[in-house]
Write an enzyme that holds these catalytic residues in place. Structure first.
Site, PDB file in Angstrom:
ATOM      1  N   CYS A   1       0.816  -1.217   0.000  1.00 24.64           N
ATOM      2  CA  CYS A   1       0.000   0.000   0.000  1.00 24.64           C
ATOM      3  C   CYS A   1       0.856   1.276   0.000  1.00 24.64           C
ATOM      4  O   CYS A   1       1.463   1.588  -1.008  1.00 24.64           O
ATOM      5  CB  CYS A   1      -0.982  -0.050   1.178  1.00 24.64           C
ATOM      6  SG  CYS A   1      -2.291   1.161   1.006  1.00 24.64           S
TER       7      CYS A   1
ATOM      8  N   HIS B   1      -4.074  -5.034   0.317  1.00 20.12           N
ATOM      9  CA  HIS B   1      -3.590  -5.532   1.617  1.00 20.12           C
ATOM     10  C   HIS B   1      -3.704  -7.052   1.691  1.00 20.12           C
ATOM     11  O   HIS B   1      -4.778  -7.579   1.972  1.00 20.12           O
ATOM     12  CB  HIS B   1      -4.416  -4.907   2.754  1.00 20.12           C
ATOM     13  CG  HIS B   1      -4.099  -3.474   2.974  1.00 20.12           C
ATOM     14  ND1 HIS B   1      -3.082  -3.054   3.797  1.00 20.12           N
ATOM     15  CD2 HIS B   1      -4.646  -2.355   2.453  1.00 20.12           C
ATOM     16  CE1 HIS B   1      -3.020  -1.740   3.781  1.00 20.12           C
ATOM     17  NE2 HIS B   1      -3.961  -1.282   2.976  1.00 20.12           N
TER      18      HIS B   1
ATOM     19  N   GLU C   1      -2.712  -8.966   3.959  1.00 18.31           N
ATOM     20  CA  GLU C   1      -2.860  -9.410   5.351  1.00 18.31           C
ATOM     21  C   GLU C   1      -4.319  -9.418   5.806  1.00 18.31           C
ATOM     22  O   GLU C   1      -4.648 -10.013   6.822  1.00 18.31           O
ATOM     23  CB  GLU C   1      -2.019  -8.521   6.282  1.00 18.31           C
ATOM     24  CG  GLU C   1      -2.478  -7.065   6.457  1.00 18.31           C
ATOM     25  CD  GLU C   1      -2.034  -6.123   5.326  1.00 18.31           C
ATOM     26  OE1 GLU C   1      -1.636  -6.624   4.262  1.00 18.31           O
ATOM     27  OE2 GLU C   1      -2.100  -4.892   5.505  1.00 18.31           O
TER      28      GLU C   1
END
Ligand code: XMP
Length: 508
Positions: free
Chosen positions: A78, A166, A168
Site C-alpha cells: 500500500c 492488503h 494481510e
C-alpha cells in the site's frame, strides 16, 4: 532464527501482517520505519507496511532504504508501494475513483514468483486514497484490477515487490499464498518457528539470563501471567516466587479455584487476601479513572510488601506480550488513549528489580498456543479476557462489598450459562454490569424497586474493535429468568447491543 523485519509506517494493519507471517511459522518483528534494527544475517527480508499518510504529504514517513532496497528481498504494501513508485520517479496522486473495499485481479503475471498460485479473479482488499498513476521505468506490472492498473509490480533485476492492496486482510482471499510466496520462496525462510521451538529456546535463554537468582511474579489468573509463570517455572523451578493477590474484585470463587490450579501445576505461589484494603480505598469513588488509579496503586503497595518478604529477589517476571511492546513504540496514527490503563505494568522506581518478560515477542493467540504446548489446562488457556480493575469498572457507581457480591452472582449465572450452552468459546469476552439505576418490578404480589443489570457479550479478534454477540433468544431468556429469580437485589436484565466503536467493551 530466520527473521522478517516489518517496517511500520503507522498502518492500522501492521500487526496483522506480522500475525499472518507468523502463521507461516516464520518469525518476524515490527519496527518503526525510522528505527531500523541491525540487519544481521538472520534477517531474510523486509516488509514496508501501509500508512495513514499520503506519500506526497510534506510530513510523510521516509525510510532509509540504503541497506534494504536491492540488498534484501523487499515487499512494499500500500503506502510502501506508492512510496517506492514515487521514489523511483513515478507519479502518485489522489485517486479519482473510490479504492476502498473488495476488488478482483483481472491481470496476473503468473510467472512472477510473488503471484504463484494466485488465481485470475482473486479478490483483494483495497484501502487507499492515493493511487499510482505512472510507474517508473524498470518497474514491471505483476497484477491489476479494473480500477487499479498497477495493483502490484516488481522492480526489474531486484527482489523488490510491491502491492497496493492488503494481503494481510482476511478479505484478500489469496493473501496468505502471496505472503507465503514472499517469505518462503523469495526470502527463503525456514518455517521452523513453532510453539515447541519457542519453548525450547526461551527456557534456555531464561536459564542463562536468570542463573541462580530469585524471580518474583504477580499472577492475575489471566492467560499471559499464567503462561509466563509456567515457562519460568520450567526454566528455574522454585527460584520463581509467584504472588496472587485477591483484590476482592474477581469473579465468584475465582481466587480459590485459580489458586488451586496454580498449585496443581507445581507453581510456587502465595495467595494474598487484600480484599478489605481494596474496598477501603475504593469507598465512595465513582469516577472510572480514579477507580483504576486507586486499584493500580493499591496493587503495587500490596505486591511490593509481599515481594520484600522474598529476600534477595533480583528479577520481576511479567506477562508483557508483543502488542504492549509495539504499542509503546509504534508510529502514532490518529488513535489516542481512550482509557488510561490498558498497558498496565511498569515498576515503581524504588523497586530495584530487573525485568524478565518471556512473552515479549508473542501475540495473544501465540501465547495460547505456547500455553497448550506447555500442557496448561484449556480451562485456563481459553478464558475470556478480564480487566485488571475487575468488577470495579463494571459497577457503575461506588464499589461496596455488597454490590460486588450481587455482580459476582449475576456474572456467574451468565458465564456458567454460556459454558453449559456451549457458547463460551464462541464469545470473545462476556460479563455483566451493575447499573446505578433502580427500577420498579413485581414479584408475587409485591412491588419491588431494585437494581438493573446489563449483560454484555462481544465477538472480537483483539479487543480493538468488537461486535455484540448475537446470542440465541431462548438462551437469553433462560439466563435472564435465572438472574431475576436467584439474585436478590436485581429485578431487571438488559442486553447491550452496541458495537465498538463507538461503545467500548467495558462500560467504564
Ligand atoms: P474497552 O473497554 O476499552 O476494553 O473496549 C478493551 C479490552 O481491554 C480490557 N480493559 C482493561 N484491561 N485494565 C485492563 O487490564 C483496564 O483498565 C481495562 N479496561 C478495559 C477490556 O476488558 C477488554 O478486554
Amino acid at each position: 532464527m530466520d527473521t522478517i523485519i516489518i517496517l511500520d509506517f503507522g498502518s492500522q494493519y501492521t500487526q496483522l501482517i506480522a500475525r499472518k507471517i507468523r502463521e507461516q511459522n516464520v518469525y518476524c518483528e515490527i519496527h518503526p520505519f525510522d528505527k531500523i534494527p541491525a540487519l544481521t544475517a538472520d534477517v531474510k527480508g523486509v516488509v514496508f507496511s501501509g500508512s495513514p499518510y499520503s506519500c506526497n504529504a510534506a510530513d510523510a514517513p521516509v525510510p532509509d532504504m540504503s541497506n534494504i532496497k536491492g540488498k534484501l528481498p523487499l515487499l512494499a504494501v500500500c503506502y510502501g508501494a506508492q512510496y517506492l513508485a514515487k521514489w523511483g520517479g513515478g507519479r502518485v496522486q489522489q485517486s479519482k475513483i473510490r479504492e476502498y473495499g473488495r476488488a478482483n485481479l483481472n491481470f496476473i503475471d503468473s510467472s512472477n514468483p510473488l503471484m504463484k498460485g494466485v488465481p485470475m479473479g482473486s479478490q483483494v482488499w483495497m484501502s487507499h486514497g492515493d493511487t499510482i498513476e505512472v510507474l517508473p521505468e524498470g518497474y514491471k506490472t505483476i497484477c491489476s484490477t479494473e480500477n487499479v492498473k498497477y495493483a502490484g509490480y516488481q522492480i526489474e533485476g531486484e527482489q523488490t515487490y510491491a502491492i497496493q492492496f492488503h494481503p494481510e486482510v482476511h478479505h484478500s482471499v489469496d493473501g496468505n499464498t502471496l505472503l507465503r510466496n514472499f517469505v518462503v520462496d523469495i526470502c527463503g525462510c525456514r518455517q521452523d518457528w513453532t510453539p515447541a521451538s519457542f519453548i525450547e529456546t526461551t527456557v534456555k535463554e531464561l536459564c542463562e539470563k536468570v542463573g541462580g537468582d530469585k524471580v518474583v511474579l504477580g499472577l492475575s489468573g489471566g492467560v499471559d501471567s499464567t503462561v509466563a509463570a509456567v515457562l519460568l517455572n520450567r526454566a528455574i523451578g522454585h527460584q520463581l516466587h509467584c504472588i496472587f493477590v485477591d483484590n476482592g474484585l474477581l469473579r465468584k470463587n475465582e481466587f480459590e479455584s485459580v489458586l488451586e490450579s496454580y498449585k496443581d501445576m507445581g507453581l510456587n505461589v502465595k495467595g494474598v487476601d487484600a480484599k478489605d484494603r481494596f474496598y477501603g480505598v475504593l469507598a465512595g469513588v465513582t469516577e472510572p479513572e480514579k477507580k483504576r488509579k486507586a486499584i493500580g496503586k493499591t496493587f503495587i503497595d500490596v505486591f511490593d510488601a509481599e515481594a520484600k518478604l522474598i529476600t534477595d529477589a533480583k528479577w520481576l517476571g511479567q506477562g508483557t506480550i508483543y502488542p504492549d511492546v509495539i504499542e509503546s513504540s509504534s508510529v502514532k496514527g490518529p488513535s489516542q488513549t481512550i482509557k488510561s490503563h490498558h498497558n498496565v505494568g511498569g515498576l515503581p522506581d524504588y523497586m530495584k528489580l530487573k525485568l524478565v518478560e518471556p512473552l515479549r515477542s508473542l501475540f495473544k493467540d501465540e501465547v495460547r498456543r505456547v500455553g497448550r504446548q506447555l500442557g496448561i489446562k484449556d480451562e485456563l488457556i481459553g478464558r475470556h479476557p478480564f480487566p485488571g480493575p475487575g468488577l470495579a469498572i463494571r459497577i457503575l457507581s461506588d464499589v461496596t462489598p455488597e454490590k460486588v457480591h450481587i455482580l459476582q452472582e449475576v456474572d456467574h449465572i451468565f458465564i456458567q450459562g454460556l459454558r453449559d450452552a456451549g457458547l463460551y468459546d464462541k464469545v470473545w469476552q462476556a460479563g455483566a454490569m451493575l447499573l446505578p439505576v433502580q427500577s420498579v418490578g413485581v414479584m408475587g404480589d409485591e412491588r419491588t424497586y431494585e437494581s438493573v443489570v446489563a449483560l454484555r457479550a462481544v465477538e472480537s479478534v483483539d479487543g480493538m474493535t468488537a461486535d455484540w454477540s448475537h446470542l440465541p433468544y431462548d438462551f437469553m431468556a433462560k439466563v435472564s429468568n435465572e438472574i431475576i429469580n436467584r439474585v436478590k437485589g436485581v429485578n431487571r436484565v438488559c442486553y447491550d447491543i452496541s458495537s465498538k466503536p463507538p461503545a467500548t467493551i467495558e462500560w467504564e
